[in-house]
Write an enzyme that holds these catalytic residues in place. Structure first.
Site, PDB file in Angstrom:
ATOM      1  N   GLU A   1       0.808  -1.174  -0.012  1.00  0.00           N
ATOM      2  CA  GLU A   1      -0.030   0.240   0.030  1.00  0.00           C
ATOM      3  C   GLU A   1       0.823   1.244   0.087  1.00  0.00           C
ATOM      4  OE1 GLU A   1      -2.610  -0.332   3.397  1.00  0.00           O
ATOM      5  OE2 GLU A   1      -3.442  -2.404   2.820  1.00  0.00           O
TER       6      GLU A   1
ATOM      7  N   ARG B   1      11.719 -14.427  -3.449  1.00  0.00           N
ATOM      8  CA  ARG B   1      12.873 -13.302  -3.541  1.00  0.00           C
ATOM      9  C   ARG B   1      13.900 -13.899  -4.152  1.00  0.00           C
ATOM     10  NH1 ARG B   1      12.369 -12.214   1.842  1.00  0.00           N
ATOM     11  NH2 ARG B   1      10.929 -10.690   1.363  1.00  0.00           N
TER      12      ARG B   1
ATOM     13  N   ARG C   1      32.725  -3.599 -33.009  1.00  0.00           N
ATOM     14  CA  ARG C   1      32.983  -2.115 -33.097  1.00  0.00           C
ATOM     15  C   ARG C   1      34.574  -2.137 -33.493  1.00  0.00           C
ATOM     16  NH1 ARG C   1      32.325   3.025 -33.529  1.00  0.00           N
ATOM     17  NH2 ARG C   1      32.795   4.367 -31.761  1.00  0.00           N
TER      18      ARG C   1
ATOM     19  N   GLU D   1       9.817  -7.139  -3.722  1.00  0.00           N
ATOM     20  CA  GLU D   1       9.901  -8.133  -3.127  1.00  0.00           C
ATOM     21  C   GLU D   1      11.095  -8.300  -2.289  1.00  0.00           C
ATOM     22  OE1 GLU D   1       9.472 -11.909  -5.098  1.00  0.00           O
ATOM     23  OE2 GLU D   1       8.160 -11.004  -6.640  1.00  0.00           O
TER      24      GLU D   1
ATOM     25  N   SER E   1      16.855  -3.916  -1.142  1.00  0.00           N
ATOM     26  CA  SER E   1      18.156  -4.302  -0.928  1.00  0.00           C
ATOM     27  C   SER E   1      18.650  -3.907   0.767  1.00  0.00           C
ATOM     28  CB  SER E   1      19.209  -3.753  -1.668  1.00  0.00           C
ATOM     29  OG  SER E   1      19.311  -3.987  -3.194  1.00  0.00           O
TER      30      SER E   1
END
Ligand SMILES: Cc1cc2nc3c(=O)[nH]c(=O)nc-3n(C[C@H](O)[C@H](O)[C@H](O)COP(=O)(O)OP(=O)(O)OC[C@H]3O[C@@H](n4cnc5c(N)ncnc54)[C@H](O)[C@@H]3O)c2cc1C
Length: 413
Positions: A145, A259, A284, A380, A383
């Protein structure tokens, strides 16, 4: 759909890791199947515009369901997990490598079904799980929420008991698949006071009277995501999932499990970035040679390889801890999520750097991954919350040395 698909240089899954004793032959079969599925379904790769994100999310989810990837969500009676977690991680890693929305579709469907799998009555399981498995029902898992994100115990959405069932009033925020879900698993407050003990879980059909999708959210990586509003939302008595008062535990059990799979998805995004950067560095031309011939560029790939190996081993270990029945698996889940998501962020950033300006063009693979990887360090469990959880698990005030204490507890699986 603007992005081009880079030549696959290394593949989405680490085959050498799959040969370690953590894995069984069935996992190698799953790895082949999911990688095959991803290549057959490209080009679903790319990002839909804001108006297409719902239809694209549904389309990918149905496509996964049609090919049986959600079948484990409807297991025989008595099974209470959505498959083994090493398998779920392999699937997420491969899907994230291929497509952000495919990983989202898979993970949210599994996340939403898991509380029913673990706590549903026989009748609730019979009613809902077949539809989750065949993709006719899209699920969401609605806990957060506006004022209850990391602090889940602060959930304020009220569920009051009535003569016929329950009446829900309040809001949910940041709900993935909030715009397309047919069934929301909602955590609401049934107890009188604040705190974790007064929460309960409910199954709320999107068609229930009084529930409304509010603001559509436009995250930096497009997703079907919304805030939900409940205004005198009437539910029958059997909408309660699990015991009254068990909502906090139900939410935590699910998040502890999924998680670590976020860590697996992070690996998928990071591997995709490395493959794209390697392709770029080979192609490249620079200083009359190739970008890849510069020692510092090679060193950057070496660093990324080390970081990805470490992250992959932590994710694998965490999944293996659940699968082997270690009741203290949650600390490994936090360790894996923290390390893998932080690592993936650094790896994607390094890949953008290798691309130079070309990696900052909207719709390019590095630019897309740069946006897609960011939210994994937030949802979830951020850190910082993972660090707090890991520190708590170390019993720092009591254990000497902490790692020895943790090791002994792990062995008591
Ligand atoms: C892409 C995406 C998808 C999501 N999907 C869902 C979903 O499907 N269902 C759902 O319920 N929610 C979902 N969420 C919400 C998500 O779970 C929350 O955003 C998350 O839990 C963090 O809550 P918050 O955003 O309110 O941040 P806050 O909790 O307000 O945190 C703000 C800052 O404070 C820090 N902080 C908080 N607590 C601590 C602590 N104890 N120690 C140190 N620092 C701390 C945080 O790390 C963060 O940096 C989603 C979010 C995103 C970004």
């Amino acid at each position: 759909m603007t992005a081009t698909i880079p030549t696959r240089l290394r593949g989405s899954l680490d085959r050498a890791l799959l040969n370690l004793p953590f894995y069984e032959p069935a996992h190698r079969t799953v790895a082949d199947s999911i990688e095959g599925w991803c290549s057959r379904h490209q080009p679903f790769d790319g990002e839909p515009g804001p108006d297409d994100v719902d239809s694209e999310g549904r389309r990918i989810l149905r496509s996964l369901a049609a090919d049986g990837w959600f079948a484990p969500l409807n297991p025989p009676a008595g099974h209470r997990e959505p498959g083994d977690y090493r398998t779920i991680c392999l699937i997420r890693e491969a899907l994230a490598y291929a497509d952000d929305l495919a990983d989202l579709a898979y993970s949210i469907q599994a996340l939403a079904a898991t509380p029913i799998l673990r706590h549903g009555t026989d009748e609730q399981r019979r009613r809902h799980l077949p539809a989750f498995a065949d993709g006719t029902v899209v699920g969401s898992f609605a806990v957060s929420e506006e004022h209850a994100g990391s602090d889940v115990a602060a959930v304020a959405l009220r569920a009051d008991q009535t003569a016929t069932g329950w009446l829900l009033n309040g809001h949910k925020a940041w709900i993935a698949h909030g715009t397309i879900a047919d069934l929301h698993c909602v955590i609401a407050r049934t107890g009188p006071g604040p705190g974790a003990l007064g929460l309960s879980a409910f199954l709320v059909p999107a068609t229930a009277p009084g529930i409304r999708v509010g603001e559509r959210i436009r995250p930096i990586a497009p997703r079907a995501m919304a805030h939900l509003h409940f205004e005198d939302c009437h539910l029958p008595a059997d909408a309660l999932l699990g015991r009254q008062g068990a909502g906090f535990v139900i939410a935590m059990e699910v998040l502890d499990r999924f998680r670590l799979t976020v860590g697996a998805a992070a690996l998928g995004f990071a591997r995709r970035a490395v493959d794209a950067a390697l392709g770029r560095a080979r192609d490249r031309a620079i200083y009359g040679s190739r970008l890849l011939d510069l020692a510092t560029v090679k060193a950057s790939f070496a660093d990324m390889e080390v970081q990805l190996n470490a992250a992959a081993l932590l994710v694998t270990r965490a999944a293996w801890e659940i699968d082997r029945g270690n009741r203290r698996f949650a600390r490994h889940s936090s360790i894996a999520k923290l390390h893998a998501t932080e690592t993936a962020q650094r790896v994607v950033d390094a890949c953008v750097q290798i691309f130079g300006a070309a990696g900052l063009v909207q719709g390019s693979v590095p630019e897309r991954l740069y946006r897609q990887i960011r939210s994994l360090r937030v949802y979830e469990g951020t850190s910082e919350v993972q660090r707090a959880t890991i520190a708590e698990s170390l019993n720092l005030d009591r254990a000497t040395p902490a790692s020895g204490e943790s090791r002994r507890k792990d062995q008591r699986a």
